[in-house]
Scaffold this motif. Structure first.
Motif, PDB file in Angstrom:
ATOM      1  N   ASP A  66      15.834  -6.495  26.062  1.00  0.00           N
ATOM      2  CA  ASP A  66      14.961  -5.556  26.767  1.00  0.00           C
ATOM      3  C   ASP A  66      15.528  -4.155  26.590  1.00  0.00           C
ATOM      4  N   PHE A  67      14.755  -3.142  26.935  1.00  0.00           N
ATOM      5  CA  PHE A  67      15.256  -1.765  26.844  1.00  0.00           C
ATOM      6  C   PHE A  67      14.371  -0.836  27.650  1.00  0.00           C
ATOM      7  N   LYS A  68      14.918   0.351  27.900  1.00  0.00           N
ATOM      8  CA  LYS A  68      14.226   1.368  28.708  1.00  0.00           C
ATOM      9  C   LYS A  68      13.968   2.614  27.866  1.00  0.00           C
ATOM     10  N   LEU A  69      12.767   3.163  27.976  1.00  0.00           N
ATOM     11  CA  LEU A  69      12.424   4.397  27.252  1.00  0.00           C
ATOM     12  C   LEU A  69      11.964   5.459  28.230  1.00  0.00           C
TER      13      LEU A  69
ATOM     14  N   PRO B 227      23.368   1.109  23.684  1.00  0.00           N
ATOM     15  CA  PRO B 227      23.739  -0.048  24.526  1.00  0.00           C
ATOM     16  C   PRO B 227      23.754   0.272  26.033  1.00  0.00           C
ATOM     17  N   ASP B 228      23.617   1.555  26.406  1.00  0.00           N
ATOM     18  CA  ASP B 228      23.423   1.890  27.826  1.00  0.00           C
ATOM     19  C   ASP B 228      22.012   1.550  28.273  1.00  0.00           C
ATOM     20  N   THR B 229      21.049   1.664  27.365  1.00  0.00           N
ATOM     21  CA  THR B 229      19.631   1.569  27.756  1.00  0.00           C
ATOM     22  C   THR B 229      18.935   0.339  27.166  1.00  0.00           C
ATOM     23  N   CYS B 230      19.674  -0.447  26.403  1.00  0.00           N
ATOM     24  CA  CYS B 230      19.105  -1.675  25.813  1.00  0.00           C
ATOM     25  C   CYS B 230      20.016  -2.851  26.169  1.00  0.00           C
ATOM     26  N   ARG B 231      19.447  -4.060  26.212  1.00  0.00           N
ATOM     27  CA  ARG B 231      20.286  -5.271  26.213  1.00  0.00           C
ATOM     28  C   ARG B 231      20.266  -5.859  24.813  1.00  0.00           C
ATOM     29  N   PHE B 232      21.463  -6.090  24.265  1.00  0.00           N
ATOM     30  CA  PHE B 232      21.613  -6.723  22.954  1.00  0.00           C
ATOM     31  C   PHE B 232      22.426  -7.991  23.121  1.00  0.00           C
TER      32      PHE B 232
ATOM     33  N   VAL C 276       8.564   8.621  34.508  1.00  0.00           N
ATOM     34  CA  VAL C 276       8.264   7.184  34.406  1.00  0.00           C
ATOM     35  C   VAL C 276       9.280   6.566  33.451  1.00  0.00           C
ATOM     36  N   GLU C 277       9.993   5.539  33.896  1.00  0.00           N
ATOM     37  CA  GLU C 277      10.878   4.798  32.996  1.00  0.00           C
ATOM     38  C   GLU C 277      10.097   3.584  32.518  1.00  0.00           C
ATOM     39  N   VAL C 278       9.979   3.451  31.209  1.00  0.00           N
ATOM     40  CA  VAL C 278       9.203   2.356  30.622  1.00  0.00           C
ATOM     41  C   VAL C 278      10.178   1.295  30.124  1.00  0.00           C
ATOM     42  N   VAL C 279      10.060   0.091  30.657  1.00  0.00           N
ATOM     43  CA  VAL C 279      10.934  -1.006  30.232  1.00  0.00           C
ATOM     44  C   VAL C 279      10.095  -2.022  29.449  1.00  0.00           C
ATOM     45  N   MET C 280      10.592  -2.384  28.270  1.00  0.00           N
ATOM     46  CA  MET C 280       9.981  -3.440  27.448  1.00  0.00           C
ATOM     47  C   MET C 280      10.901  -4.649  27.493  1.00  0.00           C
ATOM     48  N   ARG C 281      10.321  -5.829  27.633  1.00  0.00           N
ATOM     49  CA  ARG C 281      11.146  -7.050  27.709  1.00  0.00           C
ATOM     50  C   ARG C 281      10.636  -8.108  26.722  1.00  0.00           C
ATOM     51  N   ASN C 282      11.596  -8.705  25.996  1.00  0.00           N
ATOM     52  CA  ASN C 282      11.294  -9.814  25.087  1.00  0.00           C
ATOM     53  C   ASN C 282      11.868 -11.133  25.594  1.00  0.00           C
TER      54      ASN C 282
ATOM     55  N   LEU D 262       6.688  -0.353  34.370  1.00  0.00           N
ATOM     56  CA  LEU D 262       6.883   1.065  34.678  1.00  0.00           C
ATOM     57  C   LEU D 262       7.730   1.181  35.944  1.00  0.00           C
ATOM     58  N   TYR D 263       8.686   2.090  35.916  1.00  0.00           N
ATOM     59  CA  TYR D 263       9.513   2.383  37.090  1.00  0.00           C
ATOM     60  C   TYR D 263       9.409   3.872  37.381  1.00  0.00           C
ATOM     61  N   LEU D 264       9.386   4.205  38.669  1.00  0.00           N
ATOM     62  CA  LEU D 264       9.400   5.615  39.063  1.00  0.00           C
ATOM     63  C   LEU D 264      10.810   6.166  38.859  1.00  0.00           C
TER      64      LEU D 264
ATOM     65  N   ALA E 105      13.930 -12.931  29.154  1.00  0.00           N
ATOM     66  CA  ALA E 105      14.191 -12.709  30.577  1.00  0.00           C
ATOM     67  C   ALA E 105      15.674 -12.417  30.827  1.00  0.00           C
ATOM     68  N   ALA E 106      15.935 -11.333  31.538  1.00  0.00           N
ATOM     69  CA  ALA E 106      17.299 -10.948  31.922  1.00  0.00           C
ATOM     70  C   ALA E 106      17.193  -9.918  33.044  1.00  0.00           C
ATOM     71  N   GLY E 107      18.333  -9.578  33.602  1.00  0.00           N
ATOM     72  CA  GLY E 107      18.409  -8.469  34.560  1.00  0.00           C
ATOM     73  C   GLY E 107      17.481  -8.629  35.748  1.00  0.00           C
ATOM     74  N   SER E 108      16.752  -7.551  36.051  1.00  0.00           N
ATOM     75  CA  SER E 108      15.951  -7.549  37.277  1.00  0.00           C
ATOM     76  C   SER E 108      14.775  -8.524  37.203  1.00  0.00           C
ATOM     77  N   LEU E 109      14.359  -8.898  35.978  1.00  0.00           N
ATOM     78  CA  LEU E 109      13.262  -9.878  35.872  1.00  0.00           C
ATOM     79  C   LEU E 109      13.729 -11.236  36.419  1.00  0.00           C
ATOM     80  N   VAL E 110      14.994 -11.527  36.211  1.00  0.00           N
ATOM     81  CA  VAL E 110      15.583 -12.777  36.711  1.00  0.00           C
ATOM     82  C   VAL E 110      15.785 -12.678  38.222  1.00  0.00           C
TER      83      VAL E 110
HETATM   84  P1  TMP Z   1      16.723  -4.202  34.472  1.00  0.00           P
HETATM   85  O1  TMP Z   1      16.635  -5.630  34.019  1.00  0.00           O
HETATM   86  O2  TMP Z   1      17.938  -3.928  35.287  1.00  0.00           O
HETATM   87  O3  TMP Z   1      15.450  -3.766  35.132  1.00  0.00           O
HETATM   88  O4  TMP Z   1      16.886  -3.316  33.159  1.00  0.00           O
HETATM   89  C1  TMP Z   1      15.951  -3.368  32.119  1.00  0.00           C
HETATM   90  C2  TMP Z   1      16.443  -2.531  30.931  1.00  0.00           C
HETATM   91  O5  TMP Z   1      16.484  -1.156  31.265  1.00  0.00           O
HETATM   92  C3  TMP Z   1      17.842  -2.889  30.450  1.00  0.00           C
HETATM   93  O6  TMP Z   1      17.829  -2.913  29.022  1.00  0.00           O
HETATM   94  C4  TMP Z   1      18.720  -1.785  30.927  1.00  0.00           C
HETATM   95  C5  TMP Z   1      17.793  -0.606  31.046  1.00  0.00           C
HETATM   96  N1  TMP Z   1      18.096   0.239  32.199  1.00  0.00           N
HETATM   97  C6  TMP Z   1      18.391   1.572  32.008  1.00  0.00           C
HETATM   98  O7  TMP Z   1      18.413   2.066  30.877  1.00  0.00           O
HETATM   99  N2  TMP Z   1      18.643   2.337  33.111  1.00  0.00           N
HETATM  100  C7  TMP Z   1      18.618   1.838  34.364  1.00  0.00           C
HETATM  101  O8  TMP Z   1      18.870   2.585  35.314  1.00  0.00           O
HETATM  102  C8  TMP Z   1      18.318   0.449  34.552  1.00  0.00           C
HETATM  103  C9  TMP Z   1      18.283  -0.155  35.926  1.00  0.00           C
HETATM  104  C10 TMP Z   1      18.051  -0.304  33.444  1.00  0.00           C
END
Ligand code: TMP
Length: 235
Positions: A175-178, A195-200, A89-95, A120-122, A97-102
């Motif tokens: 936002d970021f992914k855990l 910075p690969d897994t977070c937006r700053f 499960v990839e857990v994304v937290m958002r503060n 949550l993402y599979l 709006a950016a990326g896929s939420l947009v």
């Molecule tokens: P998203 O807006 O593309 O869904 O991304 C949300 C956050 O998750 C963003 O901070 C980048 C991170 N992310 C990853 O770490 N790995 C990924 O494969 C994707 C798509 C996003």
């Protein structure tokens, strides 16, 4: 403790066994991918920056009682970690709006959300890491409902700790992914925080200082990673 055979190679890291069956080594690469591996490239020194920042942030979170897989920074690219059975499960937290939420829901980029949201993402490259809810995750047998609740609580706590921390460094944590995993029946935070897994975004100009510079061909990708390390760690 000795570094032994490679167990796995991912898009941004390699994982090695060690002479201690409870420990593994994560080795951070400079390889970068986006859009589920469709776009590929290299970001010079990224592996070093991401390892150093991740070690620093795991130590910081541990000081607040968050349990992580981090054990020790072994070298510029290597982190010694507790071995995890990863929860898919990839857990994304958002503060903000950016990326896929947009893209998916039509939020305006940059809109401050009234409260943080958790998604949550599979974790399945073949399916393109689709968005799912807790019921899907439980039905897929990825984790129990109680475990999913714990993971979401931890992610929310981590967000409140890190959001304030980065703001003190003049960075908005957009936002970021855990990722979490199990070690001896305990759920630990795994993977990396970088910075690969977070937006700053820069606090005053909203300049993007993360992997979006690579995803969107914005240029100065290496400089952005170095800038984040400098603001956070002073080096
Ligand atoms: P998203 O807006 O593309 O869904 O991304 C949300 C956050 O998750 C963003 O901070 C980048 C991170 N992310 C990853 O770490 N790995 C990924 O494969 C994707 C798509 C996003």
């Amino acid at each position: 403790m000795q570094k032994l055979q490679q167990l796995y190679e991912g898009k941004a890291k390699k994982v090695f066994a060690t002479s201690d069956p409870d420990l593994i080594i994560q080795e951070f690469k400079d390889d970068a991918t986006a859009f589920n591996g469709v776009k590929r490239g290299q970001i010079a020194e990224k592996g070093i920056v991401n390892n150093q920042l991740s070690c620093h942030l795991f130590r910081y979170l541990e000081s607040f009682g968050i349990k992580t897989h981090f054990v020790e920074e072994l070298s510029p690219r290597e982190m010694l970690c507790k071995s995890l059975k990863i929860i898919k499960v990839e857990v994304v937290m958002r503060n903000i709006a950016a990326g896929s939420l947009v893209k998916r829901l039509g939020f305006t980029e940059g809109t401050e959300l009234p409260y943080p949201i958790v998604e949550l993402y599979l974790k399945d490259d073949a399916l393109g890491d689709p968005l799912m809810n807790d019921m899907h995750a439980a039905l897929l047998g990825l984790a129990s409902p109680d475990e999913l609740e714990f993971i979401k609580q931890q992610a929310t706590k981590i967000n409140s700790i890190l959001k304030d921390y980065f703001l003190g460094k003049d960075l908005k944590l957009v936002d970021f992914k855990l990722e979490f995993g199990k070690h001896k029946d305990e759920i630990l935070l795994g993977d990396e925080i970088s910075p690969d897994t977070c937006r700053f975004w820069d606090k005053s100009t909203n300049k993007k200082l993360d992997k979006d510079r690579f995803r969107q061909d914005l240029g100065n990708v290496e400089d952005a990673y170095i800038e984040v390390r400098h603001r956070v760690m002073g080096v």
